[in-house]
Design an enzyme around this catalytic site. Structure first.
Site, PDB file in Angstrom:
ATOM      1  N   ASP A 110     -17.227   7.096  -1.391  1.00 31.90           N
ATOM      2  CA  ASP A 110     -15.943   7.012  -0.594  1.00 31.90           C
ATOM      3  C   ASP A 110     -15.832   8.255  -0.158  1.00 31.90           C
ATOM      4  O   ASP A 110     -16.580   9.171  -0.225  1.00 31.90           O
ATOM      5  CB  ASP A 110     -14.902   6.589  -1.720  1.00 31.90           C
ATOM      6  CG  ASP A 110     -13.906   6.129  -1.108  1.00 31.90           C
ATOM      7  OD1 ASP A 110     -13.626   5.993   0.422  1.00 31.90           O
ATOM      8  OD2 ASP A 110     -12.798   6.084  -1.664  1.00 31.90           O
ATOM      9  N   ARG A 152     -13.471  -8.984   1.442  1.00 33.32           N
ATOM     10  CA  ARG A 152     -12.014  -8.691   1.305  1.00 33.32           C
ATOM     11  C   ARG A 152     -11.181 -10.191   1.642  1.00 33.32           C
ATOM     12  O   ARG A 152     -10.380 -10.121   1.079  1.00 33.32           O
ATOM     13  CB  ARG A 152     -11.427  -7.666   2.026  1.00 33.32           C
ATOM     14  CG  ARG A 152     -12.244  -6.238   1.796  1.00 33.32           C
ATOM     15  CD  ARG A 152     -11.663  -5.622   0.593  1.00 33.32           C
ATOM     16  NE  ARG A 152     -10.200  -5.585   0.252  1.00 33.32           N
ATOM     17  CZ  ARG A 152      -9.458  -4.492   0.840  1.00 33.32           C
ATOM     18  NH1 ARG A 152     -10.129  -3.525   1.533  1.00 33.32           N
ATOM     19  NH2 ARG A 152      -8.239  -4.573   0.590  1.00 33.32           N
ATOM     20  N   GLN A 196     -10.075  -4.073  -3.342  1.00 26.87           N
ATOM     21  CA  GLN A 196     -11.127  -3.452  -3.125  1.00 26.87           C
ATOM     22  C   GLN A 196     -12.492  -4.028  -3.951  1.00 26.87           C
ATOM     23  O   GLN A 196     -13.631  -4.582  -3.408  1.00 26.87           O
ATOM     24  CB  GLN A 196     -11.116  -2.235  -2.702  1.00 26.87           C
ATOM     25  CG  GLN A 196     -12.622  -1.588  -2.377  1.00 26.87           C
ATOM     26  CD  GLN A 196     -12.742  -2.043  -0.820  1.00 26.87           C
ATOM     27  OE1 GLN A 196     -11.982  -1.849  -0.103  1.00 26.87           O
ATOM     28  NE2 GLN A 196     -13.970  -2.498  -0.648  1.00 26.87           N
ATOM     29  N   HIS A 213      -7.307   0.531  -6.381  1.00 24.73           N
ATOM     30  CA  HIS A 213      -7.569  -0.167  -5.213  1.00 24.73           C
ATOM     31  C   HIS A 213      -8.103  -1.419  -5.744  1.00 24.73           C
ATOM     32  O   HIS A 213      -9.057  -1.846  -5.480  1.00 24.73           O
ATOM     33  CB  HIS A 213      -8.292   0.456  -4.258  1.00 24.73           C
ATOM     34  CG  HIS A 213      -8.329  -0.070  -2.980  1.00 24.73           C
ATOM     35  ND1 HIS A 213      -7.560  -1.162  -2.469  1.00 24.73           N
ATOM     36  CD2 HIS A 213      -9.138   0.162  -1.447  1.00 24.73           C
ATOM     37  CE1 HIS A 213      -7.918  -1.395  -1.107  1.00 24.73           C
ATOM     38  NE2 HIS A 213      -8.495  -0.812  -0.840  1.00 24.73           N
ATOM     39  N   ARG A 254       0.846  -1.248  -0.013  1.00 24.19           N
ATOM     40  CA  ARG A 254       0.147  -0.090  -0.158  1.00 24.19           C
ATOM     41  C   ARG A 254       0.967   1.166  -0.190  1.00 24.19           C
ATOM     42  O   ARG A 254       1.627   1.562   1.040  1.00 24.19           O
ATOM     43  CB  ARG A 254      -1.067  -0.088   1.256  1.00 24.19           C
ATOM     44  CG  ARG A 254      -1.723   1.352   1.485  1.00 24.19           C
ATOM     45  CD  ARG A 254      -2.679   1.256   2.482  1.00 24.19           C
ATOM     46  NE  ARG A 254      -3.788   0.396   1.986  1.00 24.19           N
ATOM     47  CZ  ARG A 254      -4.974   0.609   2.518  1.00 24.19           C
ATOM     48  NH1 ARG A 254      -5.224   1.277   3.416  1.00 24.19           N
ATOM     49  NH2 ARG A 254      -5.925  -0.212   1.951  1.00 24.19           N
ATOM     50  N   CYS A 261     -15.972   1.392   0.586  1.00 26.24           N
ATOM     51  CA  CYS A 261     -14.983   0.612   0.856  1.00 26.24           C
ATOM     52  C   CYS A 261     -14.597   0.715   2.156  1.00 26.24           C
ATOM     53  O   CYS A 261     -14.087  -0.268   2.926  1.00 26.24           O
ATOM     54  CB  CYS A 261     -13.874   0.896  -0.185  1.00 26.24           C
ATOM     55  SG  CYS A 261     -13.312   2.743   0.349  1.00 26.24           S
TER      56      CYS A 261
END
Ligand code: CP
Ligand code: NVA
Length: 307
Positions: A221, A289, A137, A134, A107, A261
């Site tokens: 988001d 996830r 996700q 991402h 990340r 997310c």
């Protein structure tokens, strides 16, 4: 092994539709086994190194738990506790780490940084979030849609928010899997033309209601992603009327799901009523996830030769 023959998952579009469908099918099997407490340990003696240059709850826990549940082990590094924080080049870090472990998740900030790491890695590299993408996700999000509503092909998804990492990944998924993304962002926060491909999978919209109209999935988001904190005040003003609330959900398909997310800010990008309401799939989405990434780890380490 030459570094060029290694498969990575740096963007959603790194995998073909066929590969993505394989991963979704495996996610279902792996999740079912897990729910029945059936041991599945194909990754015994395999090690995942996780490098975090930004904060995380879900990504860390899901990769770490998933790797242990499959019989492997995990090493957790951050910028502050590794030589990355003392300016060791990313290329050198990649060369060293990838001689010691079987797979790496990173990340970080710029996509170019993970690409440089992958270019020097002997083992697969997974994008655990960059400024641009991402992909893990969206694997989980689409699996969640599949589980709750069936195939996503031909459906309409509404993105309400800025053109961030999650949004760009939704856009890649729309093109890859054949659905439409209605994309609504406040003026000045829309997609960068160099990062998108135009086509029937993308419909640019002017406001949240236009995007949500008839959509079978509404998603948003945070207004300010990690790394952009200096813009928070300006963003708060620009996004003032962009909350996904009951009035936005009311124009969506009657069976529409809501996804986020997480972490979420109730009362900013989403009302508490929607996030905690009956259309919200956010807790399944977060749980998935774990299952989707186990299927991803399995695919990158073992290919399709699995039970
Ligand atoms: N959604 C997500 O990636 O969450 P974390 O930042 O907690 O990992
Ligand atoms: N867009 C958000 C996602 C967090 C999981 C961020 O990058 O901060």
């Amino acid at each position: 092994m030459t570094t060029s023959s290694v498969r990575h998952f740096l963007e959603f579009s790194d995998f073909s539709r066929d590969e993505l469908e394989h991963i979704f099918a495996r996610t279902r099997i792996i999740k079912d086994r897990f729910k029945r407490y059936q041991l599945y340990r194909p990754l015994t003696d395999r090690t995942l190194a996780m490098v975090f240059e930004k904060a995380s709850t879900r990504t860390r826990v899901s990769f770490e738990a998933g790797m242990y549940q499959m019989g492997g082990s995990v090493i957790h590094l951050t910028t502050g506790d590794s030589q990355l924080g003392r300016a060791e080049p990313i290329e050198d870090t990649a060369r060293v780490i990838s001689r010691m472990v079987d797979i790496v998740m990173i990340r970080t900030f710029e996509q170019s940084k993970i690409e440089r790491f992958a270019g020097n890695s002997r083992v697969p590299v997974i994008n655990g979030l960059t400024n641009e993408y991402h992909p893990c996700q969206i694997l989980a999000d689409i699996y969640t849609f599949l589980e709750l509503r069936g195939p996503i092909q031909g459906r309409t998804v509404a993105w309400i928010g800025d053109a961030n990492n999650v949004a760009y990944t939704w856009l890649q998924a729309a093109q890859q899997l054949g659905f439409t993304l209605n994309f609504a962002s406040p003026p000045g926060y829309g997609p960068d033309p160099s990062l998108i491909s135009r086509g029937p999978h993308l419909k640019l919209c002017q406001d949240p209601r236009e995007a949500a109209s008839g959509a079978e999935l509404v998603t948003t988001d945070v207004w300010t992603s990690m790394g952009y904190e200096a813009e928070s005040d300006a963003r708060r003003k620009a996004f003032e009327h962009w909350m996904v609330d009951a009035s936005v959900m009311a124009v969506a398909h009657p069976e529409a799901l809501f996804m986020h997310c997480l972490p979420a800010h109730r009362g900013e990008e989403v009302s508490a009523e929607v996030l905690d309401g009956p259309q919200s799939a956010v807790w399944d989405e977060a749980e998935n996830r774990l299952h989707a990434q186990k299927a991803l780890l399995e695919y990158l380490l073992l290919g399709r030769d699995v039970e």
